[in-house]
Design a protein around this motif. Structure first.
Motif, short mmCIF file in Angstrom:
data_model
loop_
_atom_site.label_atom_id
_atom_site.label_comp_id
_atom_site.label_asym_id
_atom_site.label_seq_id
_atom_site.Cartn_x
_atom_site.Cartn_y
_atom_site.Cartn_z
N SER A 77 0.82 -1.20 0.00
CA SER A 77 0.00 0.00 0.00
C SER A 77 0.86 1.25 0.00
CB SER A 77 -0.92 -0.01 1.22
OG SER A 77 -1.67 1.18 1.30
N ILE A 78 1.97 1.21 0.73
CA ILE A 78 2.87 2.37 0.80
C ILE A 78 3.57 2.60 -0.54
CG2 ILE A 78 5.03 3.21 1.82
CD1 ILE A 78 4.16 1.85 4.42
N HIS A 79 4.05 1.53 -1.14
CA HIS A 79 4.89 1.67 -2.33
C HIS A 79 4.14 1.47 -3.64
CE1 HIS A 79 8.59 2.08 -0.05
NE2 HIS A 79 8.11 1.15 0.76
N ASN A 82 5.72 -0.70 -6.56
CA ASN A 82 6.88 -0.29 -7.34
C ASN A 82 7.68 -1.50 -7.78
OD1 ASN A 82 9.88 0.43 -7.50
ND2 ASN A 82 8.91 2.45 -7.52
N GLN A 83 7.84 -1.68 -9.09
CA GLN A 83 8.44 -2.90 -9.62
C GLN A 83 9.90 -3.05 -9.22
OE1 GLN A 83 7.83 -3.32 -13.79
NE2 GLN A 83 5.60 -3.36 -13.66
N VAL A 84 10.64 -1.95 -9.21
CA VAL A 84 12.06 -2.03 -8.86
C VAL A 84 12.23 -2.52 -7.43
CG1 VAL A 84 14.19 -0.72 -8.57
CG2 VAL A 84 12.67 -0.23 -10.50
N ASN A 85 11.45 -1.94 -6.53
CA ASN A 85 11.54 -2.35 -5.13
C ASN A 85 11.07 -3.79 -4.93
OD1 ASN A 85 12.41 0.21 -4.58
ND2 ASN A 85 10.41 0.95 -3.89
N LEU A 86 10.00 -4.15 -5.61
CA LEU A 86 9.49 -5.52 -5.48
C LEU A 86 10.52 -6.53 -5.95
CD1 LEU A 86 5.77 -5.26 -6.60
CD2 LEU A 86 6.60 -6.07 -4.41
N LYS A 87 11.14 -6.27 -7.10
CA LYS A 87 12.11 -7.23 -7.64
C LYS A 87 13.32 -7.36 -6.72
CE LYS A 87 10.87 -6.75 -12.52
NZ LYS A 87 11.30 -6.29 -13.85
N SER A 88 13.75 -6.25 -6.13
CA SER A 88 14.92 -6.30 -5.26
C SER A 88 14.65 -7.07 -3.98
CB SER A 88 15.40 -4.89 -4.93
OG SER A 88 14.45 -4.24 -4.10
N LEU A 89 13.38 -7.09 -3.55
CA LEU A 89 13.03 -7.78 -2.31
C LEU A 89 12.58 -9.21 -2.54
CD1 LEU A 89 11.17 -4.95 -0.43
CD2 LEU A 89 13.28 -6.03 0.27
N LEU A 90 11.79 -9.39 -3.57
CA LEU A 90 11.21 -10.71 -3.79
C LEU A 90 12.20 -11.69 -4.41
CD1 LEU A 90 7.67 -9.77 -5.12
CD2 LEU A 90 8.29 -10.55 -2.86
N ARG A 91 13.15 -11.14 -5.19
CA ARG A 91 14.07 -12.01 -5.93
C ARG A 91 13.26 -12.98 -6.78
NH1 ARG A 91 18.39 -8.92 -6.02
NH2 ARG A 91 19.20 -8.44 -3.95
N ASP A 92 13.47 -14.24 -6.61
CA ASP A 92 12.76 -15.23 -7.42
C ASP A 92 11.67 -15.95 -6.66
OD1 ASP A 92 15.90 -16.11 -8.93
OD2 ASP A 92 14.37 -14.71 -9.64
N SER A 98 12.40 -12.67 4.09
CA SER A 98 13.23 -11.91 5.01
C SER A 98 12.34 -11.11 5.94
CB SER A 98 14.16 -10.99 4.22
OG SER A 98 13.40 -10.12 3.42
N ASP A 99 12.93 -10.20 6.68
CA ASP A 99 12.18 -9.37 7.62
C ASP A 99 11.16 -8.55 6.84
OD1 ASP A 99 13.11 -6.90 10.15
OD2 ASP A 99 11.19 -7.77 9.57
N THR A 100 9.88 -8.77 7.12
CA THR A 100 8.84 -8.13 6.31
C THR A 100 8.15 -6.97 7.02
OG1 THR A 100 7.27 -9.79 7.09
CG2 THR A 100 8.36 -10.22 5.00
N HIS A 101 8.67 -6.52 8.14
CA HIS A 101 8.08 -5.37 8.79
C HIS A 101 8.22 -4.15 7.88
CE1 HIS A 101 7.44 -2.12 11.71
NE2 HIS A 101 6.74 -3.02 12.37
N VAL A 102 7.20 -3.32 7.82
CA VAL A 102 7.17 -2.21 6.87
C VAL A 102 8.38 -1.30 7.03
CG1 VAL A 102 5.91 -0.16 6.14
CG2 VAL A 102 4.67 -2.26 6.67
N THR A 103 8.71 -0.92 8.26
CA THR A 103 9.84 -0.02 8.46
C THR A 103 11.15 -0.67 8.05
OG1 THR A 103 9.98 -0.77 10.76
CG2 THR A 103 8.70 1.23 10.33
N ALA A 104 11.28 -1.97 8.30
CA ALA A 104 12.50 -2.67 7.90
C ALA A 104 12.63 -2.72 6.39
CB ALA A 104 12.50 -4.08 8.48
N ILE A 105 11.50 -2.94 5.72
CA ILE A 105 11.51 -2.98 4.25
C ILE A 105 11.91 -1.62 3.69
CG2 ILE A 105 10.03 -3.23 2.22
CD1 ILE A 105 8.47 -5.33 3.78
N LYS A 106 11.35 -0.54 4.27
CA LYS A 106 11.69 0.80 3.81
C LYS A 106 13.19 1.07 4.01
CE LYS A 106 8.96 4.20 4.85
NZ LYS A 106 8.11 5.11 5.65
#
Length: 323
Positions: A77-79, A82-92, A98-106
């Protein structure tokens, strides 16, 4: 009836899927990602009638899954996806490992933390069941949203047809039967098909729905994409049934129950290789005018067995559809 029908690989049942299942089968087993059917009165009623046998998850199993699921939705909802951010976090992977807390992700996106934790390093900290449930929970939300969109588009089509009829001066608008096509607009099984089957079968294996040393259930799907995926990725296939048009009873017909039990006997004979398959089809002699399609195949081989969390066994899969 000795066959156990396992509806797969969906945890959300659309109305069209439910209509199809109840048309062909007297009862079936289902894996919902929930502790009960309190949020769905239709399924609750069918459960009380013995037409659905669910494999519920406990609240303890679902609590960490729900937490991660809500954290993912909050981040999305925050982002805004955003495809760039999603790809960098989700990988494959289709879900966070990984740590999925919103502040940690940011913080990770902004580079304030020392890199993203690899999936391998956290693999042992999550149970396989919870990871599979998390994926199925996301797939369920996607299917629920797509079904709502389908219904809204169908209502829009009906409104348009009525307006066109009025403009043309037709005395009567198209009937409900003429304007409403059977089935969903899209095949939900076409999205991440392999991942759906793998996560679903992993959960069912842990919940006892699939027992390698027990009686083999019949895996039933309403998704042509799922059946096609299995056919495309399996070299050892035995095609047992392929009937493009079979007459079936409407769900409100009083003769449906008797026909369903005859149909189950017919399936059992087909699985066991008995009888003349075409000539032994159960007949319908009343005014019901629905038609369906059925395919039944045995799949085997290492790839398919691994996908279903089994080994060295033929897996029977049945496709049923209304036309």
């Amino acid at each position: 009836m000795t066959i156990k029908f396992l509806f797969f690989p969906f945890t959300h049942i659309t109305q069209n899927q439910l209509d199809t299942l109840l048309t062909f089968l007297p009862l079936f087993h289902h894996l919902p990602v929930s502790p009960d059917f309190k949020q769905d009165q239709t399924l609750q009623n069918l459960f009380e009638q013995g037409k659905i046998t669910p494999f519920f998850s406990s609240r303890n199993e679902l609590e960490p899954v729900e937490q991660k699921f809500e954290q993912y939705l909050a981040w999305a909802s925050i982002h805004k996806g955003n495809q760039v951010n999603l790809k960098s976090l989700l990988r494959d992977t289709p879900y966070f490992t990984s740590d999925t807390h919103v502040t940690a992700i940011k913080s990770q996106i902004k580079g304030t933390q020392g890199g993203i934790v690899s999936a391998e390093s956290v693999e042992s900290d999550e149970s396989v069941l919870q990871r599979d449930l998390l994926f199925l929970k996301m797939a369920q939300l996607c299917d629920e949203q797509n079904e709502r969109i389908d219904l809204e588009l169908k209502n829009l089509d009906k409104t348009r047809e009525k307006m066109v009829s009025a403009l043309r001066g037709l005395e009567e608008p198209p009937s409900e039967a003429q304007s409403c096509k059977t089935g969903d607009r899209q095949d939900f099984g076409a999205v991440m098909t392999r991942e759906r089957i793998s996560a679903w079968s992993g959960c069912m294996a842990q919940k006892g729905g699939i027992k390698p040393d027990g009686n083999m259930p019949l895996f039933v799907t309403t998704s042509e994409a799922v059946f096609d995926h299995l056919e495309s990725n399996c070299k050892d296939i035995v095609n047992t049934l392929d009937i493009d048009q079979i007459k079936v009873h409407e769900n409100c017909c009083e003769n449906k129950s008797e026909w369903q039990h005859q149909f189950c006997d017919y399936l059992m004979d087909a699985i066991q290789g008995c009888g003349n398959r075409e000539n032994d089809l159960p007949e319908i002699k009343d005014g019901c005018s629905l038609f369906g399609q059925i395919k039944l195949s045995y799949f085997s081989g290492n790839g398919i067995n691994n996908l279903f969390n089994m080994s060295d066994i033929q897996i029977p899969v049945c496709l049923i559809k209304l036309k």
